[in-house]
Design a protein around this motif. Sequence first.
Motif, PDB file in Angstrom:
ATOM      1  N   GLY A  67     -30.053  73.031  15.648  1.00  0.00           N
ATOM      2  CA  GLY A  67     -30.082  72.055  16.738  1.00  0.00           C
ATOM      3  C   GLY A  67     -30.869  72.580  17.923  1.00  0.00           C
ATOM      4  O   GLY A  67     -31.720  71.876  18.485  1.00  0.00           O
ATOM      5  N   TYR A  68     -30.583  73.815  18.309  1.00  0.00           N
ATOM      6  CA  TYR A  68     -31.286  74.424  19.446  1.00  0.00           C
ATOM      7  C   TYR A  68     -32.794  74.423  19.179  1.00  0.00           C
ATOM      8  O   TYR A  68     -33.601  74.025  20.019  1.00  0.00           O
ATOM      9  CB  TYR A  68     -30.780  75.863  19.632  1.00  0.00           C
ATOM     10  CG  TYR A  68     -31.282  76.536  20.870  1.00  0.00           C
ATOM     11  CD1 TYR A  68     -30.507  76.594  22.018  1.00  0.00           C
ATOM     12  CD2 TYR A  68     -32.546  77.123  20.894  1.00  0.00           C
ATOM     13  CE1 TYR A  68     -30.971  77.217  23.159  1.00  0.00           C
ATOM     14  CE2 TYR A  68     -33.017  77.741  22.029  1.00  0.00           C
ATOM     15  CZ  TYR A  68     -32.224  77.781  23.161  1.00  0.00           C
ATOM     16  OH  TYR A  68     -32.691  78.396  24.292  1.00  0.00           O
ATOM     17  N   GLY A  69     -33.143  74.856  17.954  1.00  0.00           N
ATOM     18  CA  GLY A  69     -34.554  74.937  17.588  1.00  0.00           C
ATOM     19  C   GLY A  69     -35.228  73.570  17.543  1.00  0.00           C
ATOM     20  O   GLY A  69     -36.455  73.474  17.685  1.00  0.00           O
ATOM     21  N   PHE A  86     -26.384  68.091  13.893  1.00  0.00           N
ATOM     22  CA  PHE A  86     -25.374  67.825  12.862  1.00  0.00           C
ATOM     23  C   PHE A  86     -24.177  68.758  13.018  1.00  0.00           C
ATOM     24  O   PHE A  86     -23.302  68.788  12.170  1.00  0.00           O
ATOM     25  CB  PHE A  86     -25.996  68.031  11.471  1.00  0.00           C
ATOM     26  CG  PHE A  86     -27.176  67.139  11.212  1.00  0.00           C
ATOM     27  CD1 PHE A  86     -27.024  65.758  11.145  1.00  0.00           C
ATOM     28  CD2 PHE A  86     -28.440  67.667  11.031  1.00  0.00           C
ATOM     29  CE1 PHE A  86     -28.109  64.928  10.916  1.00  0.00           C
ATOM     30  CE2 PHE A  86     -29.539  66.843  10.800  1.00  0.00           C
ATOM     31  CZ  PHE A  86     -29.366  65.473  10.741  1.00  0.00           C
ATOM     32  N   THR A  87     -24.197  69.551  14.101  1.00  0.00           N
ATOM     33  CA  THR A  87     -23.169  70.588  14.254  1.00  0.00           C
ATOM     34  C   THR A  87     -21.869  70.051  14.849  1.00  0.00           C
ATOM     35  O   THR A  87     -20.891  70.780  14.913  1.00  0.00           O
ATOM     36  CB  THR A  87     -23.705  71.704  15.180  1.00  0.00           C
ATOM     37  OG1 THR A  87     -24.500  71.117  16.196  1.00  0.00           O
ATOM     38  CG2 THR A  87     -24.512  72.710  14.411  1.00  0.00           C
ATOM     39  N   LYS A  88     -21.877  68.817  15.315  1.00  0.00           N
ATOM     40  CA  LYS A  88     -20.680  68.327  15.980  1.00  0.00           C
ATOM     41  C   LYS A  88     -19.951  67.331  15.063  1.00  0.00           C
ATOM     42  O   LYS A  88     -19.133  67.723  14.255  1.00  0.00           O
ATOM     43  CB  LYS A  88     -21.041  67.674  17.319  1.00  0.00           C
ATOM     44  CG  LYS A  88     -21.256  68.669  18.443  1.00  0.00           C
ATOM     45  CD  LYS A  88     -22.604  69.286  18.479  1.00  0.00           C
ATOM     46  CE  LYS A  88     -22.750  70.337  19.540  1.00  0.00           C
ATOM     47  NZ  LYS A  88     -23.985  71.102  19.425  1.00  0.00           N
ATOM     48  N   SER A  89     -20.314  66.065  15.138  1.00  0.00           N
ATOM     49  CA  SER A  89     -19.556  65.054  14.393  1.00  0.00           C
ATOM     50  C   SER A  89     -19.708  65.157  12.873  1.00  0.00           C
ATOM     51  O   SER A  89     -18.905  64.603  12.137  1.00  0.00           O
ATOM     52  CB  SER A  89     -19.996  63.662  14.836  1.00  0.00           C
ATOM     53  OG  SER A  89     -19.738  63.510  16.192  1.00  0.00           O
ATOM     54  N   VAL A 144     -33.964  61.417  24.348  1.00  0.00           N
ATOM     55  CA  VAL A 144     -32.521  61.544  24.594  1.00  0.00           C
ATOM     56  C   VAL A 144     -31.908  62.492  23.562  1.00  0.00           C
ATOM     57  O   VAL A 144     -32.044  62.279  22.359  1.00  0.00           O
ATOM     58  CB  VAL A 144     -31.817  60.167  24.545  1.00  0.00           C
ATOM     59  CG1 VAL A 144     -30.318  60.331  24.775  1.00  0.00           C
ATOM     60  CG2 VAL A 144     -32.392  59.225  25.597  1.00  0.00           C
ATOM     61  N   ASP A 145     -31.227  63.526  24.055  1.00  0.00           N
ATOM     62  CA  ASP A 145     -30.548  64.498  23.198  1.00  0.00           C
ATOM     63  C   ASP A 145     -29.130  63.982  22.949  1.00  0.00           C
ATOM     64  O   ASP A 145     -28.310  63.901  23.865  1.00  0.00           O
ATOM     65  CB  ASP A 145     -30.537  65.850  23.929  1.00  0.00           C
ATOM     66  CG  ASP A 145     -29.801  66.931  23.152  1.00  0.00           C
ATOM     67  OD1 ASP A 145     -28.922  66.609  22.351  1.00  0.00           O
ATOM     68  OD2 ASP A 145     -30.111  68.115  23.378  1.00  0.00           O
ATOM     69  N   GLU A 146     -28.859  63.659  21.688  1.00  0.00           N
ATOM     70  CA  GLU A 146     -27.558  63.073  21.330  1.00  0.00           C
ATOM     71  C   GLU A 146     -26.634  64.078  20.640  1.00  0.00           C
ATOM     72  O   GLU A 146     -25.782  63.681  19.844  1.00  0.00           O
ATOM     73  CB  GLU A 146     -27.803  61.900  20.377  1.00  0.00           C
ATOM     74  CG  GLU A 146     -28.435  60.697  21.042  1.00  0.00           C
ATOM     75  CD  GLU A 146     -27.619  59.452  20.781  1.00  0.00           C
ATOM     76  OE1 GLU A 146     -26.518  59.324  21.345  1.00  0.00           O
ATOM     77  OE2 GLU A 146     -28.100  58.616  19.996  1.00  0.00           O
TER      78      GLU A 146
END
Length: 464
Positions: free
Chosen positions: A157-159, A296-299, A262-264
Amino acid sequence: MGVLRDACAKLFGRSKFFTPADPAFKGFPPVLRPIDSFYSRRLYFRYRDVWNRPIASAPGSEMDVCLREQVPGTTRLKTTGKLKRCINLGSYNYLGMSGETWEATCKEPVMAALTSMGSCGGGASMLQGGMTSLHKEVEAAVAAFVGKEDAVVFNMGYGTNATTIPSLLGKGSLIVSDSLNHTSIVNGARASGAMVRVYAHNDVDDLDQVLRQAVADGQPRTHLPWTHIMVMTEGIFSMEGEICKLPGVVAACKRYKAYLYVDEAHSIGALGKHGRGVCEQTGVDPKDVDILMGTFTKSFGAMGGYIAASRALCDYLRSSSSGCILSTSMSPVVCAQILASLRVITGQDGTSLGQEKLDAIKRNANYVRNRLIDMGCEVLGDEDSPVVPVMLYIPTKISMFSRMCLDRGLAVVVVGFPAVPLNAARTRICISAGHTREQLDRALVALEEVVDILKLRYRRSVFG
Ligand SMILES: Cc1ncc(COP(=O)(O)O)c(C=O)c1O
């Protein structure tokens, strides 16, 4: 006190925080000057036990936290081998996909992908053989889910931010960034070489002014028009729990012909009636946002990130972003986890579990938020946001809060400098659809005890 202790250490040549200089580097300037490590030595080492706590189970609504103790005479910590079962108030497991329902919903496809494709895919970048059929499926599913023409997936995600922004913008472009945007956006913007201007956090009027000034002035010195202007913001701000005022941001971008990114990371899968993110929550057409980024690291209980945009832009990124051409692709096991989660969220698994989870996350988050507000705590953020930050303000309260919570069976995340200003310490409670009402009530009883001891009812008047 820290400065005084440093002076004494220098005078007497003794401190447990200073390691003697390596004789091999005699004559070299020190790698770390005392001032560079001042915060680590004088603050962080005193309460480092509240961070980097290993866990020894899946981060479900409860998890096993490894207990640690200090190695005598040092600042190091070692695990004792003992575990404590805690209610998990710290993971971004918003829909509980990596928790209790994983076995029933995701295990089978994930294990099948592991057996048929191995753990590391093509072992190469997406451009050079690391793209499997599962990656293609994820890209199509994400694009359809967020309402864009196409999507590209990244292994981190960071990348995703750090490599996409420099491949889209450069010298002559202007980035107009929310003042509290995530570091991955900040670093991507810096690496791009574009000029960066910051607008006041989530303040649409200030955004309008910054854009107006930028369009009127053009580039510095030459006053040529900017090659591109791109506004960057987040769906949910991760340290504040606030939802972006997207309709106002879209209107400002249209007015000044600026692109919108937008960063979601925290909003996809968590906001909106069907989990489609901040556009659905705020009634904005996804077509009005040029680039929707997410993780994809959250929900999704997985890893990696995505960029969803027009087909032309996605094709361009596939051949130009260092995240696509120079970094090994996401594991197919992770792709299978994302696809399984998406099937649940969209109801394509034939059950109503996804919708139940989406309803539960809002119900749980609003319940905890309102109870903490009723307690008199200073709670940041908006209704429906699963990120519920509670202000501690004073750095010393960070350690006491976290340790007291652990004693009472709560695993919490505490946030201090440099992630937030020194006197704006907070705990960031992350709510999950997997939490039961009984767990939340148990957690709230324990939290209230800690709130009382540490005098955290900052919203209550001093007169009672
Ligand atoms: C807004 C935002 N963007 C990007 C990221 C980076 O995502 P990841 O942790 O998946 O690398 C985060 C991390 O939490 C985030 O909060």
